[in-house]
Design a protein around this motif. Structure first.
Motif, PDB file in Angstrom:
ATOM      1  N   ASP A 163       6.099  13.227  59.494  1.00  0.00           N
ATOM      2  CA  ASP A 163       5.608  14.605  59.488  1.00  0.00           C
ATOM      3  C   ASP A 163       4.094  14.555  59.298  1.00  0.00           C
ATOM      4  N   TRP A 439       1.420  16.912  65.072  1.00  0.00           N
ATOM      5  CA  TRP A 439       2.321  17.046  63.914  1.00  0.00           C
ATOM      6  C   TRP A 439       2.252  18.439  63.319  1.00  0.00           C
ATOM      7  N   THR A 443       5.818  20.101  62.312  1.00  0.00           N
ATOM      8  CA  THR A 443       6.216  19.812  60.934  1.00  0.00           C
ATOM      9  C   THR A 443       6.990  20.951  60.247  1.00  0.00           C
ATOM     10  N   HIS A 447      10.780  20.320  58.894  1.00  0.00           N
ATOM     11  CA  HIS A 447      11.161  20.465  57.489  1.00  0.00           C
ATOM     12  C   HIS A 447      12.340  21.435  57.346  1.00  0.00           C
TER      13      HIS A 447
END
Ligand code: BG6
Length: 490
Positions: A163, A439, A443, A447
């Motif tokens: 991440d 990213w 990300t 998540h």
């Protein structure tokens, strides 16, 4: 071109990537004369204690004949293998790297009397967890020391982190040791023939310049399909999933080249500046524009936990907030264990205004760039069906590489990228800020998936993926072509 001896050091020499990709690519460069016996030496480095010949035997089977080469394959293989020397050692202790440096230096000394500067290319065919210690060891013990000039370069492969945070940490660790011009982050999609063609197509053709925007394009699909599952890589794959494995890197790089503005020049920094701008213009991903899937049987792999939510399929709509692309969905699709193996870009144009031929029903204009297999690009357009009647039908203007370039050898992505690292051309490599921006896009979604807030739905292996995916694409604006022939009313 630079002269002087070249040492190519493959770290992780006994691993899969090295055997299947790195050494075969070096072999093809050798066969085509891009690297030559008189000025190159290849060093394999890994922990396993084996001899030079053991390594050569392990590689031999992967060195496939190269199409179009006239010399004897067997002879070339044995000459190439003689260029390879093996050094064994750990990845985090100095002994191994000291002996590696000794071997490289001896080779350089034997050459330098006649040739000049020395060039050291370290190819890390290793898991990223060992990048930091390995880079530290290279920096401490194995740098080019020639007074006559030369360089030391490092090649690394994905996954660069899981991440944003872990990628930044990795970048910072490597960045403390090497400058950006020394670091080559490979994304092998950037080495594919038709990916390299994207900028040429867009910026060297008058056809496309006025059309390539929100006024004319309805939506763009970037699709990756594989007709096999994770096949023994389940343990690795489950840690990453399809978004990290394919979308965040390969497909996003393709998106950049499709969507970027024309760079000031072809200088690597100019090209990469434009790619970064595209990435920074991507809006946060909405969960309502995501469909995740996992093929049935994926968790049968003993290295995959039974309750895994890791997606093996994803369709995600990305939206670029800028003057050119506002309102044009980029529908990104990637999946394993599907009904076919294909990677393509599908640019779908808007309907013809004031249409008198019902051309929408026959299918919209599309420009398709097939990256693999069988590289091709074709334009779908409405034409008069040949014959006495004034019927219309959808047809294609087709440039299939297999037919058009029969005599041309299309190089493997890795061959081209390794050659670029030797030549010092970073255009087709991912810059640190580009990686960060990539990213940043994924990300938050990753998540949410990791926390189980976005679920993967099951799909049948060998199918098109979860049903919801096609629906999402249609909702975003993609219109299926039905191959309809329009017969005007009499
Ligand atoms: C790799 C992925 O980066 O790309 C694999 O880790 C995938 O999962 C592969 O199979 C696809 O590459 P290509 O060149 O065969 O499309």
């Amino acid at each position: 071109p630079e002269t002087g001896c070249l040492s190519i050091i493959v770290l992780g020499a006994s691993g899969d990537l090295a055997k299947k990709k790195t050494f075969p690519a070096l072999f093809h460069l050798y066969r085509q004369g891009f690297i030559q016996s008189q000025d190159v030496h290849i060093f394999g480095y890994a922990r396993t204690k084996i001899s030079d010949d053991d390594l050569r035997d392990r590689i031999r089977g992967y060195l496939t004949p190269c199409k179009g080469c006239e010399r004897s394959h067997e002879e070339d293989v044995s000459q190439f293998l003689q260029l390879i020397k093996y050094v064994s050692g750990a990845y985090d202790t100095e002994e191994g790297f000291r002996s590696l440096d000794k071997e490289i230096s001896e080779y350089e000394l034997s050459k330098n009397s006649t040739q000049g500067s020395s060039r050291r290319l370290f190819y890390l065919a290793l898991p990223p967890s060992v990048y930091p210690p390995v880079c530290k060891m290279i920096k401490s013990y194995c740098m080019n020391k020639s007074d006559l000039g030369g360089w030391t370069r490092i090649v690394v492969e994905k996954p660069f982190g899981r991440d944003l945070e872990s990628a930044e940490e990795l970048s910072a660790q490597i960045g403390e040791l090497f400058d950006e011009p020394q670091i080559y982050r490979i994304d092998h999609y950037l080495g594919k023939e038709l990916v390299q063609n994207l900028m040429v197509l867009r910026f060297a053709n008058r056809f496309f310049l006025p059309l390539w925007n929100r006024d004319n394009i309805s939506n763009i699909q970037i699709v990756f399909r594989e007709d096999f599952g994770t096949e023994g890589r389940g343990g690795y794959f489950d840690q990453y999933g399809i978004i990290r494995d394919i979308i965040q890197n390969h497909l996003l790089q393709v998106l950049c080249l499709v969507a970027m503005e024309k760079p000031v020049s072809l200088k690597p920094e100019h090209v990469r500046d434009e790619k970064v701008k595209v990435l920074q213009s991507v809006l946060p991903i909405e969960d309502s524009e995501v469909v995740l899937g996992q093929y049935e049987g994926y968790t049968d792999d003993p290295t995959v936990p039974d309750n895994s939510n890791t997606p093996t399929f994803a369709t995600i709509v990305l939206r670029i907030h800028n003057e050119r692309w506002e309102g044009v969905p980029f529908i990104i699709k990637a999946g394993k264990a599907l009904n076919s193996r294909k990677a393509e870009i599908r640019v779908q144009f808007k309907d013809v205004p004031g249409d008198i031929y019902k051309s929408k029903k026959q299918g919209r204009n599309e420009f398709v760039i097939r990256l693999q297999p069988s590289e091709a690009m074709y334009m779908k357009l409405t034409v008069k069906q040949p014959g006495l009647e004034m019927n219309t039908v959808q047809s294609e203007l087709d440039l299939s590489y297999g037919q058009r370039y029969q005599q041309t050898i299309i190089p493997e992505a890795y061959e081209r990228l390794i050659l670029d690292t030797i030549r010092g051309d970073q255009q087709h490599f991912v810059r640190r800020d580009e990686l960060k921006a990539a990213w940043e896009i994924f990300t938050p979604l990753l998540h949410r998936i990791d926390r189980g807030e976005v679920k993967s739905v099951p799909y049948t292996p060998g199918s098109r993926g979860p049903e919801g995916a096609d629906k999402l694409a249609e909702k975003a604006g993609f219109v299926q072509t039905h191959g309809y022939i329009w017969i005007p009313p009499t």
